[in-house]
Design a protein around this motif. Sequence first.
Motif, PDB file in Angstrom:
ATOM      1  N   GLY A   1       0.802  -1.264   0.018  1.00 35.35           N
ATOM      2  CA  GLY A   1       0.073  -0.141   0.070  1.00 35.35           C
ATOM      3  C   GLY A   1       0.891   1.291  -0.047  1.00 35.35           C
ATOM      4  O   GLY A   1       1.624   1.449   0.945  1.00 35.35           O
ATOM      5  N   PRO A   2       0.789   2.144  -1.011  1.00 35.43           N
ATOM      6  CA  PRO A   2       1.483   3.396  -0.959  1.00 35.43           C
ATOM      7  C   PRO A   2       1.112   4.296   0.038  1.00 35.43           C
ATOM      8  O   PRO A   2      -0.164   4.273   0.814  1.00 35.43           O
ATOM      9  N   ALA A   3       1.979   5.377   0.290  1.00 39.74           N
ATOM     10  CA  ALA A   3       1.691   6.253   1.301  1.00 39.74           C
ATOM     11  C   ALA A   3       0.216   7.004   1.206  1.00 39.74           C
ATOM     12  O   ALA A   3      -0.050   7.345  -0.236  1.00 39.74           O
ATOM     13  N   PRO A   4      -0.520   7.307   2.046  1.00 41.46           N
ATOM     14  CA  PRO A   4      -1.595   8.071   1.915  1.00 41.46           C
ATOM     15  C   PRO A   4      -1.079   9.563   1.300  1.00 41.46           C
ATOM     16  O   PRO A   4      -0.217  10.081   1.274  1.00 41.46           O
ATOM     17  N   GLY A   5      -2.131  10.219   0.523  1.00 41.76           N
ATOM     18  CA  GLY A   5      -2.099  11.462   0.059  1.00 41.76           C
ATOM     19  C   GLY A   5      -3.132  11.881  -0.986  1.00 41.76           C
ATOM     20  O   GLY A   5      -3.814  11.093  -1.202  1.00 41.76           O
ATOM     21  N   THR A   6      -3.201  13.302  -1.078  1.00 41.10           N
ATOM     22  CA  THR A   6      -4.273  13.797  -1.999  1.00 41.10           C
ATOM     23  C   THR A   6      -4.048  13.597  -3.703  1.00 41.10           C
ATOM     24  O   THR A   6      -2.541  13.808  -3.802  1.00 41.10           O
ATOM     25  N   ALA A   7      -4.732  13.685  -4.377  1.00 39.47           N
ATOM     26  CA  ALA A   7      -4.606  13.585  -5.751  1.00 39.47           C
ATOM     27  C   ALA A   7      -3.994  15.155  -6.233  1.00 39.47           C
ATOM     28  O   ALA A   7      -3.241  15.259  -7.084  1.00 39.47           O
ATOM     29  N   ALA A   8      -4.360  16.254  -5.622  1.00 42.03           N
ATOM     30  CA  ALA A   8      -4.054  17.539  -6.062  1.00 42.03           C
ATOM     31  C   ALA A   8      -2.612  17.869  -5.655  1.00 42.03           C
ATOM     32  O   ALA A   8      -1.723  18.399  -6.208  1.00 42.03           O
ATOM     33  N   GLY A   9      -1.993  16.913  -4.654  1.00 40.92           N
ATOM     34  CA  GLY A   9      -0.407  17.180  -4.246  1.00 40.92           C
ATOM     35  C   GLY A   9       0.281  16.157  -4.885  1.00 40.92           C
ATOM     36  O   GLY A   9       1.629  16.099  -4.773  1.00 40.92           O
ATOM     37  N   LEU A  10      -0.298  15.238  -5.835  1.00 45.17           N
ATOM     38  CA  LEU A  10       0.552  14.379  -6.487  1.00 45.17           C
ATOM     39  C   LEU A  10       1.885  15.132  -7.454  1.00 45.17           C
ATOM     40  O   LEU A  10       1.169  16.074  -8.236  1.00 45.17           O
TER      41      LEU A  10
ATOM     42  N   LEU B   1       5.343   0.770  -8.546  1.00 50.30           N
ATOM     43  CA  LEU B   1       5.018  -0.362  -7.427  1.00 50.30           C
ATOM     44  C   LEU B   1       3.814  -1.304  -7.710  1.00 50.30           C
ATOM     45  O   LEU B   1       3.907  -2.235  -7.000  1.00 50.30           O
ATOM     46  N   LEU B   2       2.930  -0.667  -8.140  1.00 48.77           N
ATOM     47  CA  LEU B   2       1.770  -1.343  -8.299  1.00 48.77           C
ATOM     48  C   LEU B   2       1.100  -1.847  -9.805  1.00 48.77           C
ATOM     49  O   LEU B   2       0.351  -2.527 -10.072  1.00 48.77           O
ATOM     50  N   LEU B   3       2.250  -1.706 -10.836  1.00 51.05           N
ATOM     51  CA  LEU B   3       1.918  -2.196 -12.043  1.00 51.05           C
ATOM     52  C   LEU B   3       2.965  -2.746 -12.853  1.00 51.05           C
ATOM     53  O   LEU B   3       2.770  -4.080 -13.352  1.00 51.05           O
ATOM     54  N   ARG B   4       3.946  -2.410 -12.663  1.00 51.11           N
ATOM     55  CA  ARG B   4       5.381  -2.699 -13.605  1.00 51.11           C
ATOM     56  C   ARG B   4       5.853  -4.177 -13.021  1.00 51.11           C
ATOM     57  O   ARG B   4       5.988  -5.165 -13.645  1.00 51.11           O
TER      58      ARG B   4
ATOM     59  N   SER C   1      -2.818   4.939  -4.469  1.00 55.80           N
ATOM     60  CA  SER C   1      -3.098   3.613  -4.390  1.00 55.80           C
ATOM     61  C   SER C   1      -4.449   3.509  -5.554  1.00 55.80           C
ATOM     62  O   SER C   1      -4.650   2.566  -6.304  1.00 55.80           O
ATOM     63  N   ASN C   2      -5.293   4.504  -5.407  1.00 51.59           N
ATOM     64  CA  ASN C   2      -6.354   4.552  -6.092  1.00 51.59           C
ATOM     65  C   ASN C   2      -5.976   4.536  -7.498  1.00 51.59           C
ATOM     66  O   ASN C   2      -6.421   3.805  -8.726  1.00 51.59           O
ATOM     67  N   THR C   3      -4.840   5.287  -8.078  1.00 49.78           N
ATOM     68  CA  THR C   3      -4.395   5.180  -9.367  1.00 49.78           C
ATOM     69  C   THR C   3      -3.720   3.932  -9.761  1.00 49.78           C
ATOM     70  O   THR C   3      -3.793   3.513 -11.102  1.00 49.78           O
ATOM     71  N   GLY C   4      -2.650   3.578  -8.997  1.00 54.64           N
ATOM     72  CA  GLY C   4      -2.025   2.408  -9.416  1.00 54.64           C
ATOM     73  C   GLY C   4      -2.764   1.281  -9.747  1.00 54.64           C
ATOM     74  O   GLY C   4      -2.739   0.600 -10.569  1.00 54.64           O
ATOM     75  N   ARG C   5      -3.663   1.123  -8.676  1.00 55.06           N
ATOM     76  CA  ARG C   5      -4.415  -0.484  -8.584  1.00 55.06           C
ATOM     77  C   ARG C   5      -5.485  -0.166  -9.625  1.00 55.06           C
ATOM     78  O   ARG C   5      -5.907  -1.201 -10.247  1.00 55.06           O
ATOM     79  N   ALA C   6      -6.093   1.066  -9.962  1.00 57.47           N
ATOM     80  CA  ALA C   6      -6.945   1.040 -11.256  1.00 57.47           C
ATOM     81  C   ALA C   6      -6.301   0.715 -12.436  1.00 57.47           C
ATOM     82  O   ALA C   6      -6.865   0.044 -13.599  1.00 57.47           O
ATOM     83  N   ALA C   7      -4.988   1.165 -12.624  1.00 56.38           N
ATOM     84  CA  ALA C   7      -4.361   0.827 -13.909  1.00 56.38           C
ATOM     85  C   ALA C   7      -4.171  -0.555 -13.845  1.00 56.38           C
ATOM     86  O   ALA C   7      -4.345  -1.353 -15.025  1.00 56.38           O
ATOM     87  N   LEU C   8      -3.772  -1.481 -12.836  1.00 52.52           N
ATOM     88  CA  LEU C   8      -3.667  -2.879 -12.614  1.00 52.52           C
ATOM     89  C   LEU C   8      -5.138  -3.422 -13.156  1.00 52.52           C
ATOM     90  O   LEU C   8      -4.764  -4.448 -13.780  1.00 52.52           O
ATOM     91  N   ALA C   9      -6.089  -3.053 -12.559  1.00 52.17           N
ATOM     92  CA  ALA C   9      -7.517  -3.565 -12.685  1.00 52.17           C
ATOM     93  C   ALA C   9      -7.561  -3.516 -14.201  1.00 52.17           C
ATOM     94  O   ALA C   9      -8.219  -4.288 -14.921  1.00 52.17           O
ATOM     95  N   GLY C  10      -7.356  -2.297 -15.052  1.00 51.87           N
ATOM     96  CA  GLY C  10      -7.485  -2.223 -16.339  1.00 51.87           C
ATOM     97  C   GLY C  10      -6.739  -3.115 -17.336  1.00 51.87           C
ATOM     98  O   GLY C  10      -7.262  -3.873 -18.037  1.00 51.87           O
TER      99      GLY C  10
END
Length: 246
Positions: free
Chosen positions: A71-80, A91-94, A133-142
Amino acid sequence: MAVASALAAEGANLVITGRRGEEATRIAAELPSAAIGVETDLCTQEGLTAAVTAANARFGSVDILVLNGPGPAPGTAAGLSSEDMSSAFELLLRPQHALVSSFLPGMRKRRWGRILAIGSSGVAAPLPNLALSNTGRAALAGYLKTLAAEVASDDVTVNMLLPGRIATERTRGLDLAAARRRGVTVDMIEAESRTSIPAGRYGNTEEFAATAAFLCSGLASYVTGTALRCDGGWSGPSDSRLGSLS
């Protein structure tokens, strides 16, 4: 550990990988089937090669592949930052793609295989303060959903299992972080979380592991391309300030 135990109980031989070699070896030694622990960092090419080599050397072939990224560190989308976005991919796809690419040809040739990714409820509905987490795991799901359709005729299934509020150390840590942000006790956070779960409680690891074992079994041969929720009916936090499982 729970998923490994459930698979071992069904007679599967296992390769346990982790950056902490002693922990991987300990888990392997406690399983009721043949198992080995391999110290490796799957985020590196050397680590991926070591894991694949160890699995093939010990058992000859791999029929079941369970993908479980951290699980990646928590954080906001605006702060990425752009570096953050790259880290989510790394971390979550490659590593998951590399492992699938290593073992999928053998599964297709033997005409039997199971690929199961442990995902997040954020795949179904993005969770507050867990942008990476939302970004990386959604990419993996796709990627996995697309793959599932391509290999179904070879009797290889590809699925994702989405945990909700499962009582794990990760969940406890996120609840503690939410409690600190809000200046309340962790008991208050847990009580609020339970009110959003129709089952009225956190799930336990044995329930989650049993679902994973089913998806990896012969009985699940007609289940593929799914993102199955194991969450007690939970549809996400009603209060965006709550901690959530990634």
